[in-house]
Enzyme design. Sequence first.
Site, short mmCIF file in Angstrom:
data_model
loop_
_atom_site.label_atom_id
_atom_site.label_comp_id
_atom_site.label_asym_id
_atom_site.label_seq_id
_atom_site.Cartn_x
_atom_site.Cartn_y
_atom_site.Cartn_z
N SER A 153 -52.42 -80.19 -96.76
CA SER A 153 -51.02 -80.24 -96.39
C SER A 153 -50.73 -81.51 -95.58
O SER A 153 -50.94 -82.62 -96.06
CB SER A 153 -50.64 -78.96 -95.65
OG SER A 153 -49.24 -78.84 -95.51
N ASP A 251 -45.96 -73.96 -105.21
CA ASP A 251 -45.84 -74.77 -104.00
C ASP A 251 -44.66 -75.72 -104.18
O ASP A 251 -44.61 -76.45 -105.17
CB ASP A 251 -47.13 -75.56 -103.78
CG ASP A 251 -47.11 -76.41 -102.52
OD1 ASP A 251 -46.10 -76.40 -101.79
OD2 ASP A 251 -48.12 -77.09 -102.27
N HIS A 281 -48.81 -72.73 -101.54
CA HIS A 281 -49.16 -73.73 -100.53
C HIS A 281 -50.02 -73.08 -99.45
O HIS A 281 -49.73 -71.98 -98.99
CB HIS A 281 -47.89 -74.30 -99.90
CG HIS A 281 -48.15 -75.45 -98.98
ND1 HIS A 281 -48.32 -76.73 -99.43
CD2 HIS A 281 -48.31 -75.50 -97.63
CE1 HIS A 281 -48.56 -77.53 -98.41
NE2 HIS A 281 -48.55 -76.81 -97.30
#
Length: 310
Positions: A153, A251, A281
């Site tokens: 991320s 995501d 995600h």
Amino acid sequence: MPIHPEIAKILATIPAPPEGPLNPAAMRAGEEVQVPPLADRTPVHHVQDTVAATAAGDVPVRIYTPEDADSYGVLVYFHGGAFFLGSLDTHDHVARALANESGYKVISVGYRLAPEAAFPAGLEDCYGVVEWVTEQAGELDWNGKDLAVAGDSSGGTFAAAVTAMAKDRGLGAISHQILFYPSLDLDFDADRYASMRENAVGYGLETAGLKPFNAFYLDSGADPSDPLVSPIKREDLSGLPKALVITAEFDPLRDEGELYAQRLRSAGVETVLSRYDGANHGFVANFSWIPEFYGALAEAGKFLRGGASQ
């Protein structure tokens, strides 16, 4: 395919976020409560907490040594958390798995967080640790050839940015980069990528939450038009290290990760792109206990060992 049923069960139990501004201290405390006790974590041959003395200052790091050996490849890992969450502890399980799967010595970085530390403090911490590895090669038993960066991320943002910084600053040591569902474009226009619309609601990370969650970083001076903030905006991606980009079907950030992988390939960078269907995600950090999603960590290990193919 639909979202994985185990993920769906957990998503159904997550309450709506409280109204009002986000509270970093409370959210960090909530994360730390969920860290499993040491006895319940995956064993690694040796784990050491220390401090890396870098040009940016002293940076806390945790070093994971997977086995006894004369020398190692080294993987420098940057945790995710929208630049204001996450720690050495919240992502300890990811670093342990990466060490065991790759055979690399993993150095997890406790970089400074927004909003307390303004841009580019956290990024400079991450770059500084990579530079420190090259300076401490003997003490770290680095083999002198295999030096990877990885992040999930926002940690993937840092990993991509650090590779660009290394190229621009003449540090040619980085050999691999691994980006787990990276945030590569911090201009959060919902019309920019189809996945922003397709996965806008109901999969954990929601498109409407991107701006408030990243506001601490952006308000600290991080300009979304800066390629070190939004790595996808870098015009010339040639000469960057070989890459593994892992994305998740459900995501909002999926398409920017996949576009970045395509741009790397077009620039002549050896790149592996791997989408995990049924995943959302954060699945590497949150759902690696599901066997098929642990596969992303095994794939990263295979990539570092030289066995991955495009």
